[in-house]
Design a protein around this motif. Structure first.
Motif, PDB file in Angstrom:
ATOM      1  N   GLU A 175     -10.223   2.756   5.599  1.00 49.91           N
ATOM      2  CA  GLU A 175     -10.826   3.539   6.681  1.00 49.91           C
ATOM      3  C   GLU A 175     -12.320   3.222   6.801  1.00 49.91           C
ATOM      4  O   GLU A 175     -12.846   3.035   7.882  1.00 49.91           O
ATOM      5  CB  GLU A 175     -10.598   5.030   6.414  1.00 49.91           C
ATOM      6  N   CYS A 222       0.823  -1.203   0.000  1.00 45.71           N
ATOM      7  CA  CYS A 222       0.000   0.000   0.000  1.00 45.71           C
ATOM      8  C   CYS A 222       0.860   1.257   0.000  1.00 45.71           C
ATOM      9  O   CYS A 222       0.389   2.343  -0.323  1.00 45.71           O
ATOM     10  CB  CYS A 222      -0.952   0.013   1.191  1.00 45.71           C
ATOM     11  N   ALA A 272      -6.566   3.979   0.903  1.00 47.78           N
ATOM     12  CA  ALA A 272      -6.698   4.501   2.269  1.00 47.78           C
ATOM     13  C   ALA A 272      -8.167   4.665   2.658  1.00 47.78           C
ATOM     14  O   ALA A 272      -8.574   4.313   3.770  1.00 47.78           O
ATOM     15  CB  ALA A 272      -5.970   5.835   2.387  1.00 47.78           C
ATOM     16  N   GLN A 323      -3.627   5.413  -4.204  1.00 46.77           N
ATOM     17  CA  GLN A 323      -3.289   5.339  -2.776  1.00 46.77           C
ATOM     18  C   GLN A 323      -4.403   5.945  -1.919  1.00 46.77           C
ATOM     19  O   GLN A 323      -4.690   5.459  -0.838  1.00 46.77           O
ATOM     20  CB  GLN A 323      -1.985   6.080  -2.466  1.00 46.77           C
ATOM     21  N   VAL A 372      -8.080  10.523   4.952  1.00 49.08           N
ATOM     22  CA  VAL A 372      -8.644   9.797   6.092  1.00 49.08           C
ATOM     23  C   VAL A 372      -9.074  10.791   7.180  1.00 49.08           C
ATOM     24  O   VAL A 372     -10.146  10.661   7.778  1.00 49.08           O
ATOM     25  CB  VAL A 372      -7.609   8.785   6.630  1.00 49.08           C
ATOM     26  N   PRO A 379      -2.944  10.274   1.459  1.00 47.36           N
ATOM     27  CA  PRO A 379      -3.799   9.275   2.117  1.00 47.36           C
ATOM     28  C   PRO A 379      -4.186   9.719   3.541  1.00 47.36           C
ATOM     29  O   PRO A 379      -5.348   9.590   3.943  1.00 47.36           O
ATOM     30  CB  PRO A 379      -2.926   8.025   2.125  1.00 47.36           C
ATOM     31  N   ASP A 380      -3.233  10.265   4.276  1.00 50.74           N
ATOM     32  CA  ASP A 380      -3.522  10.703   5.645  1.00 50.74           C
ATOM     33  C   ASP A 380      -4.565  11.811   5.683  1.00 50.74           C
ATOM     34  O   ASP A 380      -5.483  11.799   6.489  1.00 50.74           O
ATOM     35  CB  ASP A 380      -2.235  11.204   6.326  1.00 50.74           C
ATOM     36  N   THR A 387       2.185   2.742   2.560  1.00 54.38           N
ATOM     37  CA  THR A 387       2.059   3.566   3.765  1.00 54.38           C
ATOM     38  C   THR A 387       3.418   3.757   4.441  1.00 54.38           C
ATOM     39  O   THR A 387       3.770   4.867   4.850  1.00 54.38           O
ATOM     40  CB  THR A 387       1.070   2.906   4.765  1.00 54.38           C
TER      41      THR A 387
END
Lengths: 582, 180
Positions: free
Chosen positions: B115, A565, B111, B107, B162, B158-159, A567
Motif C-alpha cells: 500500500e 501473498c 499489505a 501478511q 490498509v 490485511p484489508d 490475498t
C-alpha cells in the motif's frame, strides 16, 4: 451506579477511552452515574470491559462494549437492577479458577488513586516491617514464603536479599527490572498499569530488608501508560510520606526514581541493565562479582522483577506460610501468565503453581480458537521452548517445565495450533535473539547468526540433510560458551522444536513440504476449478495480476508470477472456498 | 513515549535549511549535565525535540557532557528506540511479537508495504508514513496489532490495516486542503 471501566493499555487499544468519553458526555447530568477508572482485570479477550456496580452484591461485568452499547447498558440500569444479558460476561471460568496475589488489586482499584490502594490494606505491610520486624525478620518471612524470582530464572528471592544485606557498604540500591522484553509477555506491564503502589511498597520493603535507601525502576519506554502511572504513584506516595526521609519517624529513608529503557532485550539481564542505568551500552559482563556484591556504580545492588516485588506486601501481611501453602514442594505461591496466541480467551491469568498446562489452556483459556487442534504451547519467550500437546499435563512449576526443555520464563504462554509451523517458530525466535544479541561474545553474536541462516534455508526449502545435526551441535556450543543468559538460552526454541517436532524439520528438508502449510516457499496457492464460480474478486485483488480467467468461468493462478501473498485465499468468498493451499 | 510520538513534536524543531537548532537542547542539558549516567535520558529528550537524533546534536551533546562523540554514537546506535534519520508524520509500528507472528503479522506487513510502496524501516516519499517493526507492543490479545502515533489498532486483517492507512491519508490531505 458506579461505572468501572478497564483502562489498561489493552482496554484502551480496544476502545475503552471512547467508552469513557461517551459516559462522561452522555450522562453528565446524572449525578447517580459515577465513573471509575481501573487497570486491567486480565480478560483481554473481552475488552473493553465495563463493570456496573449497583450495590456491593450487584456487580455486572459487560464486555466488548462500544459507544452504543454503553449507552444502552447504562440506560437499562437506570431503571432496572436486572442484568442486560446480551452483553454480559457469559462464563466466569476465566476468573474463578485463578488465585490472585500479584494481581490482587488489578482491575479493581483506580491505579491513579493511592487511597483506594490503602483501603485494600495497602502500605500496611510496610508499616508492619518498619515497626514490628527487624530487617532479618523480613528476609526470614520471605524465606518461609519460598518466593522465587518471577523474571524467569527462579532464584530464591530471600537469598538475593540476604546476600545484598550481608555486604558492607554505605550505599546500596534496589532495582526493579520492569524491562519486560519477551515478545508475548505483558504481565509486568499490567501490574505497573493496574496496581503501581503494590510494586512501590514491595520495593520499599526490599530496601528496608537489605539496607538500601534508593530504588530505581528500570521500565520500558514502550510502556508509556505504565510510566505515567508510576510517576503519579511515586508522587502520591511521597506526599503521603510513604517515600522520603525518615518514613513515619522510623529513621528509615527511601526514595524511588524512574529510568526509562531505550529498547534492548539484553537489558533484562542484570549486569546489562546496570550498564544501561549508568548510561552505557547495555552489555552484560561476567559474573561474579554478582550485582549483590558490585552492582550499580560498584555498590551492592538487589535486582528483582516486578511480579516478585508485587508479591512482597501480600506475603508480609498474610505471612510467608500463607504463600507457601500454595503451589508445589519446590515452587511456592502463584505465577502470572500472559495467555495469548491461538487460544479462545487470551489474557492474564494467575494460578497456583502446580496447575497443569492443559487446565490453564482449556479450563481458563477456553480451548483453541476456531476449534482447531492444539499443537504446542510456547513458554518463556525467546529463552524458552515449545511443549507439545502430549506433555500438556505437565504441572507448571520451575523443575517440571525445565525438564521439558522449556523454561518457566517471565510468563509468556503462547498457544500454537496446527497451522503454526514449528520450524518457522524456531526461526522467528532465532531472528529475534540474533537481532538482540549485544555482540559482545562470539558464540552468541556469530552462533545465533549461523543458526538463523540454517533455519532460514530450511524454511525456504533449501535445507540439507546434515542441517538438523548441525543445528544441534551449534546449539550446544552456544549454550555452553555464551557470556550471559541471552546466548545461553537462545538455542532453546530450536532444541525443543527439534526434540518434539523433528518430523517437521525432516519434511521441510527431505520432502520440501511444510506440514502446517505456513512456509511460503513450500506452498502453492491453487484454485479448485470445480469450486470456483468465476466471481473475479481474487483476480481484481491480486497485487501482481497473476490470476487469469473469464468472468463466471473458473480462474487460474499463474504460478511463476505468484508472490504467495495469500490475498486470493483471504478474499475468496467463504461460500465458494475455491482457493486451496497445497 | 518518544518512540511513538516523536514525529508529532518534531516539525517545529526542524529548520527548513536542514540545519539543526541546537539551542533547543540547552534546557535538557542544563537539567542533566551534572547527573551521573544520564546519557540515555538526554538522548531520549533530544529525540523528543527533533523526532530523531541529528548528527550535529550528538556532537553537541558529547561536547556538553564531556564525553567522546564515539561513546554518544555507540549508545545511540545500540538501542532500538533511537533513530538517526527523520521519520514521517505518522509512525506505524507493526508488532512482531509471538502472538502477532502466529496470527499473521507477516501478511499485514506485506499489505502495508504494498500500500505504501516502501520497505520496513523506510518513509514514504511524501514524508507522511514511516513503517517500522516493533518487538512487542504488549497487546497480545488484540493480535495482530499495529500502533500509529501511540494509538493501537487490532485485531487486524490485511484489508483492515490498509483501510486504516487510507483513512489517515484522506484525513490528512483533507485537513491540508482546508488550510489547516
Amino acid at each position: 451506579m458506579l461505572v468501572r471501566i478497564g483502562m489498561g493499555s489493552c482496554g484502551i487499544a480496544a476502545g475503552a477511552d471512547v467508552v469513557w468519553k461517551t459516559v462522561e458526555q452522555e450522562f453528565k447530568d446524572y449525578p447517580e452515574v459515577v465513573l471509575q477508572r481501573t487497570g486491567c482485570i486480565g480478560m483481554c479477550y473481552f475488552e473493553p470491559i465495563v463493570d456496573i456496580i449497583l450495590t456491593e452484591d450487584l456487580i455486572f461485568t459487560y464486555g466488548g462494549v462500544n459507544e452504543d452499547k454503553i449507552k444502552e447498558i447504562i440506560n437499562h440500569h437506570l431503571n432496572c437492577q436486572e442484568p442486560l444479558e446480551k452483553y454480559l460476561l457469559a462464563s466466569k471460568d476465566f476468573l474463578t479458577k485463578q488465585n490472585r496475589i500479584a494481581l490482587r488489586n488489578s482491575g479493581i482499584i483506580d491505579p491513579e488513586n493511592i487511597d483506594q490502594y490503602i483501603e485494600k490494606g495497602g502500605y500496611e505491610a510496610l508499616k508492619k516491617c518498619l515497626f514490628d520486624l527487624k530487617p532479618e525478620e523480613v528476609i526470614e518471612e520471605v524465606k518461609i514464603s519460598g518466593l522465587r524470582g518471577r523474571g524467569g530464572a527462579g532464584f530464591p528471592t530471600w537469598r538475593k536479599w540476604e546476600a545484598t544485606r550481608q555486604e558492607k557498604s554505605d550505599k546500596k540500591f534496589v532495582i526493579c527490572n520492569a524491562d519486560e522484553g519477551d515478545p508475548g509477555a505483558f504481565m509486568d506491564r499490567s501490574i505497573l498499569e493496574s496496581d503501581p503502589h503494590a510494586l512501590l511498597e514491595g520495593m520499599i520493603i526490599a530496601g528496608y530488608a537489605i539496607g538500601a535507601d534508593t530504588g530505581i525502576i528500570y521500565v520500558r519506554a514502550e510502556y508509556p501508560l505504565a510510566v505515567k502511572r508510576l510517576e503519579i504513584a511515586i508522587s502520591q506516595a511521597e506526599k503521603k510520606g510513604f517515600l522520603g526521609s525518615n518514613i513515619w519517624g522510623s529513621n528509615f529513608s527511601f526514595s524511588i526514581q524512574l529510568k526509562q529503557g531505550a529498547g534492548a532485550f539484553v537489558c533484562g539481564e542484570e549486569t546489562a541493565l546496570i550498564a544501561s542505568v549508568e548510561g552505557e551500552r547495555g552489555m552484560p559482563r561476567l559474573k561474579p562479582p554478582f550485582p549483590s556484591q558490585k552492582g550499580l556504580w560498584g555498590m551492592p545492588t538487589n535486582i528483582n522483577n516486578v511480579e516478585t516485588l508485587a508479591n512482597i506486601p501480600w506475603i508480609i501481611r498474610n505471612g510467608g506460610m500463607a504463600f507457601a501453602a500454595l503451589g508445589t514442594e519446590t515452587s511456592k505461591g502463584t505465577k502470572v501468565f500472559a495467555l495469548a496466541g491461538k487460544v479462545k480467551r487470551g489474557g492474564l491469568v494467575e494460578i497456583p503453581m502446580g496447575m497443569t498446562l492443559r487446565e490453564i489452556i482449556f479450563d481458563i483459556g477456553g480451548g483453541i480458537r476456531d476449534d482447531k487442534k492444539i499443537k504446542a504451547v510456547q513458554l518463556g519467550g525467546p529463552s524458552g521452548g515449545c511443549i507439545p500437546e502430549e506433555l500438556l499435563d505437565t504441572p507448571v512449576d520451575y523443575e517440571s517445565i525445565t525438564c521439558t526443555g522449556a523454561i518457566m520464563g517471565s510468563g509468556g504462554m503462547i498457544v500454537l495450533d496446527e497451522t503454526t509451523c514449528m520450524v518457522d517458530i524456531a526461526r522467528f525466535f532465532l531472528d529475534f535473539t540474533q537481532k538482540e544479541s549485544c555482540g559482545k561474545c562470539v558464540p552468541c553474536r556469530i552462533g545465533t547468526k549461523r543458526m538463523l541462516e540454517i533455519l532460514e534455508r530450511i524454511c525456504e526449502g533449501k535445507g540439507v540433510k546434515e542441517d538438523i545435526e548441525l543445528l544441534e551441535s551449534l546449539a550446544l556450543e552456544i549454550k555452553s560458551a555464551s557470556l550471559c543468559g541471552l546466548g545461553q538460552s537462545a538455542p532453546n526454541p530450536v532444541l525443543t522444536t527439534i526434540k518434539y517436532f523433528r518430523h517437521e524439520y525432516e519434511s521441510h528438508i527431505e520432502d520440501k513440504k511444510c506440514p502446517a502449510k505456513s512456509c511460503k516457499a513450500l506452498i502453492t496457492y491453487n484454485i479448485n476449478p470445480e469450486k470456483c464460480k468465476g466471481c473475479g474478486i481474487c483476480a481484481k485483488r491480486c497485487p501482481v495480476n497473476c490470476i487469469k480467467g473469464e468472468i463466471k468461468q473458473p480462474h487460474v493462478i499463474i504460478q511463476d508470477e505468484c508472490i504467495k501473498c495469500g490475498t486470493c485465499l483471504n478474499v475468496c468468498p467463504p461460500r465458494f472456498k475455491a482457493v486451496q493451499v497445497l | 513515549m518518544s518512540c511513538c510520538c516523536g514525529g508529532k513534536d518534531s516539525v517545529p524543531a526542524r529548520l527548513s535549511s536542514g540545519q539543526v537548532d541546537l539551542s533547543l537542547l540547552e534546557d535538557v542539558l542544563k537539567v542533566y549535565r551534572e547527573e551521573k549516567g544520564s546519557l540515555i535520558t538526554v538522548l531520549q529528550k533530544t529525540q523528543e525535540i527533533y523526532g530523531f537524533l541529528p548528527t550535529e546534536a550528538l556532537h553537541y551533546i558529547a561536547a556538553s557532557l564531556g564525553v567522546k562523540p564515539a561513546k554518544v554514537w555507540g549508545v545511540a546506535t545500540f538501542y532500538t528506540q533511537f533513530r538517526l534519520t527523520p521519520i514521517g508524520k505518522y509512525l506505524i509500528l507493526l508488532c512482531q511479537g509471538t502472538a502477532c507472528h502466529v496470527n499473521g503479522a507477516k501478511q499485514i506487513e506485506t499489505a502495508l508495504c504494498q500500500e505504501l510502496n516502501i520497505k520496513v524501516g523506510d518513509t514514504t516519499e511524501d514524508g507522511l508514513f514511516t513503517l517500522e517493526n516493533a518487538a512487542c507492543l504488549g497487546c497480545c490479545s488484540l493480535a495482530p496489532v499495529m500502533m500509529i502515533n501511540g494509538q493501537a489498532y487490532g485485531p487486524l486483517t490485511p484489508d483492515k490495516a490498509v483501510q486504516i492507512i487510507r483513512d489517515i491519508y484522506k484525513k490528512d490531505k483533507f485537513a491540508v486542503g482546508e488550510g489547516e
